[in-house]
Motif scaffolding. Sequence first.
Motif, PDB file in Angstrom:
ATOM      1  N   GLU A  13      14.706  11.406 -24.546  1.00 15.38           N
ATOM      2  CA  GLU A  13      15.188  10.927 -25.836  1.00 15.38           C
ATOM      3  C   GLU A  13      16.285  11.824 -26.385  1.00 15.38           C
ATOM      4  OE1 GLU A  13      11.071   8.762 -27.294  1.00 15.38           O
ATOM      5  OE2 GLU A  13      11.657  10.658 -28.184  1.00 15.38           O
ATOM      6  N   SER A  14      16.130  13.131 -26.257  1.00 15.28           N
ATOM      7  CA  SER A  14      17.156  14.038 -26.767  1.00 15.28           C
ATOM      8  C   SER A  14      18.434  13.923 -25.958  1.00 15.28           C
ATOM      9  CB  SER A  14      16.653  15.485 -26.795  1.00 15.28           C
ATOM     10  OG  SER A  14      16.428  15.958 -25.492  1.00 15.28           O
ATOM     11  N   GLU A  15      18.343  13.741 -24.652  1.00 14.24           N
ATOM     12  CA  GLU A  15      19.535  13.568 -23.828  1.00 14.24           C
ATOM     13  C   GLU A  15      20.200  12.231 -24.126  1.00 14.24           C
ATOM     14  OE1 GLU A  15      17.950  16.153 -20.032  1.00 14.24           O
ATOM     15  OE2 GLU A  15      18.524  14.073 -19.745  1.00 14.24           O
ATOM     16  N   HIS A  16      19.388  11.222 -24.384  1.00 14.03           N
ATOM     17  CA  HIS A  16      19.929   9.893 -24.666  1.00 14.03           C
ATOM     18  C   HIS A  16      20.788   9.929 -25.935  1.00 14.03           C
ATOM     19  CE1 HIS A  16      20.094   5.586 -24.246  1.00 14.03           C
ATOM     20  NE2 HIS A  16      19.714   5.433 -25.502  1.00 14.03           N
ATOM     21  N   VAL A  17      20.337  10.655 -26.948  1.00 13.17           N
ATOM     22  CA  VAL A  17      21.096  10.775 -28.194  1.00 13.17           C
ATOM     23  C   VAL A  17      22.387  11.531 -27.936  1.00 13.17           C
ATOM     24  CG1 VAL A  17      21.113  11.846 -30.479  1.00 13.17           C
ATOM     25  CG2 VAL A  17      19.092  10.594 -29.697  1.00 13.17           C
ATOM     26  N   LEU A  18      22.314  12.636 -27.214  1.00 11.50           N
ATOM     27  CA  LEU A  18      23.503  13.427 -26.914  1.00 11.50           C
ATOM     28  C   LEU A  18      24.494  12.645 -26.071  1.00 11.50           C
ATOM     29  CD1 LEU A  18      21.939  16.912 -26.072  1.00 11.50           C
ATOM     30  CD2 LEU A  18      23.231  16.272 -28.125  1.00 11.50           C
ATOM     31  N   GLU A  19      23.985  11.849 -25.180  1.00 10.21           N
ATOM     32  CA  GLU A  19      24.814  11.069 -24.271  1.00 10.21           C
ATOM     33  C   GLU A  19      25.766  10.159 -25.045  1.00 10.21           C
ATOM     34  OE1 GLU A  19      23.314   7.656 -21.552  1.00 10.21           O
ATOM     35  OE2 GLU A  19      22.567   9.572 -20.804  1.00 10.21           O
ATOM     36  N   HIS A  20      25.300   9.572 -26.120  1.00 10.98           N
ATOM     37  CA  HIS A  20      26.121   8.637 -26.885  1.00 10.98           C
ATOM     38  C   HIS A  20      27.103   9.346 -27.801  1.00 10.98           C
ATOM     39  CE1 HIS A  20      24.194   5.084 -25.386  1.00 10.98           C
ATOM     40  NE2 HIS A  20      23.025   5.657 -25.576  1.00 10.98           N
ATOM     41  N   ASP A  21      26.871  10.634 -28.072  1.00  9.35           N
ATOM     42  CA  ASP A  21      27.772  11.392 -28.919  1.00  9.35           C
ATOM     43  C   ASP A  21      28.974  11.918 -28.152  1.00  9.35           C
ATOM     44  OD1 ASP A  21      26.140  10.952 -31.070  1.00  9.35           O
ATOM     45  OD2 ASP A  21      25.102  12.861 -30.903  1.00  9.35           O
ATOM     46  N   LEU A  22      28.879  11.962 -26.845  1.00  8.82           N
ATOM     47  CA  LEU A  22      29.962  12.503 -26.043  1.00  8.82           C
ATOM     48  C   LEU A  22      30.973  11.419 -25.724  1.00  8.82           C
ATOM     49  CD1 LEU A  22      27.821  14.591 -23.541  1.00  8.82           C
ATOM     50  CD2 LEU A  22      28.980  15.411 -25.577  1.00  8.82           C
ATOM     51  N   SER A  23      32.235  11.795 -25.719  1.00  7.46           N
ATOM     52  CA  SER A  23      33.261  10.800 -25.427  1.00  7.46           C
ATOM     53  C   SER A  23      33.334  10.495 -23.939  1.00  7.46           C
ATOM     54  CB  SER A  23      34.617  11.279 -25.938  1.00  7.46           C
ATOM     55  OG  SER A  23      34.959  12.493 -25.310  1.00  7.46           O
ATOM     56  N   THR A  24      32.955  11.446 -23.109  1.00  4.08           N
ATOM     57  CA  THR A  24      32.926  11.202 -21.670  1.00  4.08           C
ATOM     58  C   THR A  24      31.518  11.468 -21.148  1.00  4.08           C
ATOM     59  OG1 THR A  24      33.562  13.479 -21.181  1.00  4.08           O
ATOM     60  CG2 THR A  24      35.337  11.862 -21.351  1.00  4.08           C
ATOM     61  N   LYS A  25      31.040  10.571 -20.330  1.00  4.52           N
ATOM     62  CA  LYS A  25      29.707  10.728 -19.738  1.00  4.52           C
ATOM     63  C   LYS A  25      29.832  11.483 -18.425  1.00  4.52           C
ATOM     64  CE  LYS A  25      27.391   6.511 -21.224  1.00  4.52           C
ATOM     65  NZ  LYS A  25      26.704   5.321 -20.724  1.00  4.52           N
ATOM     66  N   SER A  26      28.866  12.332 -18.152  1.00  6.58           N
ATOM     67  CA  SER A  26      28.806  12.944 -16.832  1.00  6.58           C
ATOM     68  C   SER A  26      27.970  12.028 -15.941  1.00  6.58           C
ATOM     69  CB  SER A  26      28.200  14.339 -16.887  1.00  6.58           C
ATOM     70  OG  SER A  26      26.810  14.268 -16.974  1.00  6.58           O
ATOM     71  N   ASN A  27      28.077  12.207 -14.662  1.00  6.28           N
ATOM     72  CA  ASN A  27      27.326  11.372 -13.728  1.00  6.28           C
ATOM     73  C   ASN A  27      25.876  11.815 -13.574  1.00  6.28           C
ATOM     74  OD1 ASN A  27      29.519   9.738 -13.227  1.00  6.28           O
ATOM     75  ND2 ASN A  27      30.230  10.976 -11.530  1.00  6.28           N
ATOM     76  N   PHE A  28      25.578  13.053 -13.986  1.00  8.73           N
ATOM     77  CA  PHE A  28      24.233  13.601 -13.852  1.00  8.73           C
ATOM     78  C   PHE A  28      23.866  14.381 -15.102  1.00  8.73           C
ATOM     79  CE2 PHE A  28      25.929  13.218  -9.607  1.00  8.73           C
ATOM     80  CZ  PHE A  28      24.875  12.657  -8.897  1.00  8.73           C
ATOM     81  N   SER A  29      22.577  14.401 -15.424  1.00  5.15           N
ATOM     82  CA  SER A  29      22.101  15.269 -16.498  1.00  5.15           C
ATOM     83  C   SER A  29      21.798  16.642 -15.902  1.00  5.15           C
ATOM     84  CB  SER A  29      20.836  14.687 -17.129  1.00  5.15           C
ATOM     85  OG  SER A  29      19.757  14.730 -16.209  1.00  5.15           O
ATOM     86  N   VAL A  30      21.601  17.588 -16.759  1.00  9.08           N
ATOM     87  CA  VAL A  30      21.212  18.920 -16.310  1.00  9.08           C
ATOM     88  C   VAL A  30      19.765  18.847 -15.832  1.00  9.08           C
ATOM     89  CG1 VAL A  30      20.833  21.299 -17.056  1.00  9.08           C
ATOM     90  CG2 VAL A  30      22.761  19.997 -17.963  1.00  9.08           C
ATOM     91  N   PRO A  31      19.462  19.337 -14.623  1.00 11.91           N
ATOM     92  CA  PRO A  31      18.073  19.306 -14.153  1.00 11.91           C
ATOM     93  C   PRO A  31      17.166  20.136 -15.056  1.00 11.91           C
ATOM     94  CG  PRO A  31      19.557  19.787 -12.358  1.00 11.91           C
ATOM     95  CD  PRO A  31      20.364  19.861 -13.610  1.00 11.91           C
ATOM     96  N   LYS A  32      15.983  19.640 -15.292  1.00 15.58           N
ATOM     97  CA  LYS A  32      14.975  20.322 -16.109  1.00 15.58           C
ATOM     98  C   LYS A  32      13.763  20.580 -15.237  1.00 15.58           C
ATOM     99  CE  LYS A  32      17.189  19.369 -20.017  1.00 15.58           C
ATOM    100  NZ  LYS A  32      17.480  20.119 -21.175  1.00 15.58           N
ATOM    101  N   ILE A  33      13.025  21.628 -15.557  1.00 11.30           N
ATOM    102  CA  ILE A  33      11.824  21.980 -14.797  1.00 11.30           C
ATOM    103  C   ILE A  33      10.618  21.917 -15.719  1.00 11.30           C
ATOM    104  CG2 ILE A  33      10.629  23.763 -13.477  1.00 11.30           C
ATOM    105  CD1 ILE A  33      13.379  24.869 -12.726  1.00 11.30           C
TER     106      ILE A  33
END
Length: 58
Positions: A13-33
């Motif tokens: 959910e937090s990445e989803h919100v950040l994703e829409h705030d960025l003007s360019t999307k990356s192809n991958f999210s940062v891996p989490k453990i």
Amino acid sequence: MSIFLKVFTIEHESEHVLEHDLSTKSNFSVPKIYTAKGDLSKRWYVYFSFLNPETNKM
């Protein structure tokens, strides 16, 4: 709900919100453990998202 699912949901959910705030999307999210709070007797997970080229969604 398992702790993994809770952590995954919160992170997603937090990445989803950040994703829409960025003007360019990356192809991958940062891996989490997920470390099970350091408990080596439990499963640990690495999770991430990637861009589906057909739908253009993570």
